[in-house]
Design a protein around this motif. Structure first.
Motif, PDB file in Angstrom:
ATOM      1  N   VAL A  70      10.733  64.686 -45.535  1.00  0.00           N
ATOM      2  CA  VAL A  70      11.851  64.623 -46.470  1.00  0.00           C
ATOM      3  C   VAL A  70      11.358  65.060 -47.842  1.00  0.00           C
ATOM      4  O   VAL A  70      10.374  64.517 -48.361  1.00  0.00           O
ATOM      5  N   SER A  71      12.027  66.040 -48.434  1.00  0.00           N
ATOM      6  CA  SER A  71      11.701  66.485 -49.783  1.00  0.00           C
ATOM      7  C   SER A  71      12.736  65.944 -50.762  1.00  0.00           C
ATOM      8  O   SER A  71      13.944  66.085 -50.546  1.00  0.00           O
ATOM      9  N   LEU A  72      12.247  65.309 -51.828  1.00  0.00           N
ATOM     10  CA  LEU A  72      13.105  64.847 -52.913  1.00  0.00           C
ATOM     11  C   LEU A  72      13.258  66.006 -53.877  1.00  0.00           C
ATOM     12  O   LEU A  72      12.275  66.453 -54.473  1.00  0.00           O
ATOM     13  N   ILE A  73      14.471  66.518 -54.019  1.00  0.00           N
ATOM     14  CA  ILE A  73      14.646  67.741 -54.788  1.00  0.00           C
ATOM     15  C   ILE A  73      15.779  67.613 -55.797  1.00  0.00           C
ATOM     16  O   ILE A  73      16.744  66.873 -55.599  1.00  0.00           O
ATOM     17  N   SER A  74      15.643  68.350 -56.870  1.00  0.00           N
ATOM     18  CA  SER A  74      16.711  68.580 -57.841  1.00  0.00           C
ATOM     19  C   SER A  74      16.177  69.587 -58.847  1.00  0.00           C
ATOM     20  O   SER A  74      15.010  69.518 -59.231  1.00  0.00           O
TER      21      SER A  74
END
Length: 283
Positions: A4-8
């Motif tokens: 899971v990649s935490l992105i923004s």
């Protein structure tokens, strides 16, 4: 192993806090979790106290294809929760990967070295469009993006993060599907609009974007989160009961709901987690 990649593409939305607390909760459920810090501002790397500091980190992993886990992986004070620290102080990785033939696929190609050792890999990223962010997305099974409960912020996310997913769509020709995107409404204030109304508004904004889903779980703006970071603990250990007179649920309840939405196969394990450093007594 789930990735899971935490992105923004927007900074300050809560990616690091989400990664740390989600990782700590899943580890307390008895699963093996690895945090990978790819932010040049290494906040996640210092979130938890370390019981073992590795001699290498993300730079050696990505720049030198280091595969020795003893050199790469640091141990946190949370059993079952490991960390690869961010150590690219000069910000050289972006330039290196930008010019490498396999730059955007390098992390994806290195994932097999972790497969036998971890159930979950959580990747924290910088809040800006970069080759590192694209690389993290292409390595993921799922992308998770915290979004603050303002429609203007949601529209900015649409222009930034959704554009990123569109831009990497050509990798489908290599058999690589962009991951589905889950939006987490973060820092909902009691005095603001009801979380359900915010979710409905966000669904109107993102309703026609394929692969995007707004999670039912919303994270309230409560002081347990900064207190947990100060104490270097996962938030569910700091607040496992709801204070009297407060409408927002206890942090333990929020993390259990969030983890259950993201990883339904592990719901029974999550039900056993208490706020006292692991599973419920007697489990």
């Amino acid at each position: 192993m789930r990735v899971v990649s935490l992105i923004s593409t927007k900074g300050g939305v809560g990616k690091t806090t989400t990664a740390a607390n989600l990782g700590g909760f899943v580890a307390d459920a008895g699963l093996r979790v690895l945090l990978l810090d790819l932010d040049v501002q290494p906040t996640l790397s210092s979130y938890f106290a370390l019981t073992r500091q590795a001699c290498a980190g993300a730079y050696e992993l990505l720049a030198r294809n280091e595969r020795d886990l003893e050199r790469l992986v640091s141990r946190t004070s949370i059993p079952g929760l490991d960390l690869i620290v961010s150590n690219d102080d000069m910000g050289q990785l972006g330039t290196l990967l930008l010019h490498a033939p396999d730059g955007r696929l390098r992390l994806r190609n290195l994932l097999p070295i972790f497969q036998a050792h971890y159930d979950l890999l959580l990747i924290d990223t910088q809040g800006a469009r970069s080759v590192l962010l694209e690389m993290a997305v292409l390595a993921a099974d799922l992308a998770l993006s915290p979004v603050t409960p303002e429609i203007l912020a949601a529209r900015e996310l649409r222009r930034g993060t959704l554009q990123l997913l569109d831009d990497i769509a050509p990798y489908r020709h290599l058999g690589i599907q962009p991951p589905p995107l889950r939006l987490l409404i973060n820092r909902v204030h009691p005095v603001s609009a009801d979380a359900r109304q915010i979710q409905q508004a966000l669904r109107q904004v993102f309703g026609h974007s394929g692969g995007v889903q707004v999670l039912h779980t919303a994270v309230p703006a409560i002081d347990a989160y900064p207190r947990a970071a100060t104490q270097q603990w996962p938030v569910h250990r700091v607040e496992y009961r709801k204070p009297s007179g407060r409408a927002a649920p206890a942090a333990l309840e929020t993390l259990r709901a969030l983890a259950g939405e993201l990883f339904p196969a592990w719901v029974e394990r999550f039900a056993q987690v208490s706020g006292r450093g692991g599973r419920q007594h007697g489990q």
